[in-house]
Scaffold this motif. Structure first.
Motif, PDB file in Angstrom:
ATOM      1  N   ASN A 121      11.258   7.968  -1.368  1.00 43.41           N
ATOM      2  CA  ASN A 121      10.572   6.684  -1.569  1.00 43.41           C
ATOM      3  C   ASN A 121      11.040   5.651  -0.556  1.00 43.41           C
ATOM      4  OD1 ASN A 121      10.862   7.120  -5.161  1.00 43.41           O
ATOM      5  ND2 ASN A 121       9.198   7.750  -3.826  1.00 43.41           N
ATOM      6  N   ALA A 122      12.377   5.544  -0.395  1.00 46.44           N
ATOM      7  CA  ALA A 122      12.931   4.554   0.528  1.00 46.44           C
ATOM      8  C   ALA A 122      12.498   4.830   1.966  1.00 46.44           C
ATOM      9  CB  ALA A 122      14.457   4.547   0.422  1.00 46.44           C
ATOM     10  N   MET A 123      12.504   6.114   2.339  1.00 43.29           N
ATOM     11  CA  MET A 123      12.113   6.480   3.703  1.00 43.29           C
ATOM     12  C   MET A 123      10.647   6.162   3.966  1.00 43.29           C
ATOM     13  SD  MET A 123      13.089   7.714   6.602  1.00 43.29           S
ATOM     14  CE  MET A 123      14.669   8.472   6.215  1.00 43.29           C
ATOM     15  N   LEU A 124       9.786   6.497   3.033  1.00 44.74           N
ATOM     16  CA  LEU A 124       8.356   6.259   3.233  1.00 44.74           C
ATOM     17  C   LEU A 124       8.016   4.765   3.196  1.00 44.74           C
ATOM     18  CD1 LEU A 124       6.842   9.226   1.217  1.00 44.74           C
ATOM     19  CD2 LEU A 124       6.786   8.882   3.686  1.00 44.74           C
ATOM     20  N   ILE A 125       8.775   3.995   2.411  1.00 45.07           N
ATOM     21  CA  ILE A 125       8.586   2.545   2.426  1.00 45.07           C
ATOM     22  C   ILE A 125       8.957   1.992   3.805  1.00 45.07           C
ATOM     23  CG2 ILE A 125       9.511   0.357   1.536  1.00 45.07           C
ATOM     24  CD1 ILE A 125       9.680   1.734  -1.218  1.00 45.07           C
ATOM     25  N   ALA A 126      10.107   2.476   4.344  1.00 45.18           N
ATOM     26  CA  ALA A 126      10.555   2.018   5.657  1.00 45.18           C
ATOM     27  C   ALA A 126       9.570   2.402   6.758  1.00 45.18           C
ATOM     28  CB  ALA A 126      11.939   2.596   5.955  1.00 45.18           C
ATOM     29  N   HIS A 174       2.079  -0.279   9.149  1.00 42.08           N
ATOM     30  CA  HIS A 174       1.092  -1.015   8.342  1.00 42.08           C
ATOM     31  C   HIS A 174       0.296  -0.089   7.413  1.00 42.08           C
ATOM     32  CE1 HIS A 174       2.023  -4.417  10.898  1.00 42.08           C
ATOM     33  NE2 HIS A 174       1.721  -3.705  11.974  1.00 42.08           N
ATOM     34  N   ASN A 175       0.981   0.933   6.907  1.00 47.07           N
ATOM     35  CA  ASN A 175       0.345   1.862   5.963  1.00 47.07           C
ATOM     36  C   ASN A 175       0.572   1.318   4.548  1.00 47.07           C
ATOM     37  OD1 ASN A 175      -0.621   4.000   4.477  1.00 47.07           O
ATOM     38  ND2 ASN A 175       0.453   5.571   5.646  1.00 47.07           N
ATOM     39  N   TYR A 176      -0.248   0.349   4.178  1.00 49.97           N
ATOM     40  CA  TYR A 176      -0.013  -0.396   2.941  1.00 49.97           C
ATOM     41  C   TYR A 176      -0.251   0.418   1.655  1.00 49.97           C
ATOM     42  CZ  TYR A 176       0.283  -4.259   6.192  1.00 49.97           C
ATOM     43  OH  TYR A 176       0.650  -5.073   7.235  1.00 49.97           O
ATOM     44  N   PRO A 177      -1.225   1.345   1.611  1.00 44.33           N
ATOM     45  CA  PRO A 177      -1.357   2.169   0.392  1.00 44.33           C
ATOM     46  C   PRO A 177      -0.106   2.990   0.099  1.00 44.33           C
ATOM     47  CG  PRO A 177      -3.360   2.274   1.687  1.00 44.33           C
ATOM     48  CD  PRO A 177      -2.350   1.575   2.539  1.00 44.33           C
TER      49      PRO A 177
END
Length: 224
Positions: free
Chosen positions: A42-47, A53-56
């Motif tokens: 989760n943390a990696m994909l948020i970063a 700009h992949n907001y979804p």
């Protein structure tokens, strides 16, 4: 190299690492490592989502991250509570969050001797008695947990409600799921159940010894 290219390369590198974490998560068999890798993913994909700009994706993992953190906290707390019970008063209150409430009326029998055992119960209020032995169970007692460890999975006594009250019930399947999710929990649960079994045996031996002493005393008083 401009900021756009840096963001692009960072996004690609982050995606590779995130993929590795996702694959690792899929191979996890127990809950604690699964949640840890889930949090890292989760943390990696948020970063990665921020510079690209992949907001979804950002929104999805911003929701999943606190869920994984909370579930990890629950499992770690469960293990701590079981360890504490094993080394303390043998209480099973740590199971309460996983149990469902059931109201019982006076005269109702929760289970019968020799029937298949599938649930254990925590007594919240009221009065309950094991019919065959005549033992009355206090509020806060757990009953029925040893049926899960029995080879035949059958009840050895009948449990009767003698004064209306409330119990909390949990199925053996739910306990087994907790065991599969976290073998450490299963280890301590078995230790706890074994300790309670030995405690019950010691109590019965004490009562038998007291009864053995009482009977000769009555015989002596009758012949005097």
């Amino acid at each position: 190299m401009d900021i756009a290219h840096i963001a692009q390369h960072a996004g690609m590198a982050g995606s590779v690492f995130a993929t590795i974490f996702v694959v690792a998560t899929a191979t996890m068999r127990t809950m604690i490592p699964l949640r840890v890798f889930g949090i890292l993913t989760n943390a990696m994909l948020i970063a990665v989502s921020i510079p690209t700009h992949n907001y979804p994706t950002l929104a999805l993992h911003a929701v999943l991250l606190p869920v994984n953190v909370w579930r990890l906290h629950q499992m770690l707390q469960l293990v701590r509570d079981v360890k504490k019970s094993v080394n303390g008063d043998l209480s099973m209150e740590w199971l309460k969050p996983f149990m469902t409430e059931r109201k019982c009326a006076a005269g109702e029998e929760l289970f019968y001797k020799d029937e298949k055992a599938e649930h254990m119960f925590y007594i919240v209020s009221g009065r309950f008695r094991l019919v065959e032995s005549g033992i009355e169970l206090p509020v806060g007692a757990i009953v029925g947990e040893l049926g899960m460890l029995s080879p035949s999975h059958t009840r050895t006594q009948t449990l009767e409600c003698i004064e209306a009250g409330v119990v909390l019930g949990v199925s053996y399947r739910q306990v087994e799921e907790l065991y599969v999710q976290n073998p450490e929990f299963g280890f301590y649960f078995l230790r706890l159940a074994s300790a309670r079994l030995f405690q019950n045996i010691e109590t019965l031996e004490t009562r038998l010894a007291q009864a053995h002493v009482a009977v000769p005393a009555e015989v002596a008083s009758e012949t005097a």
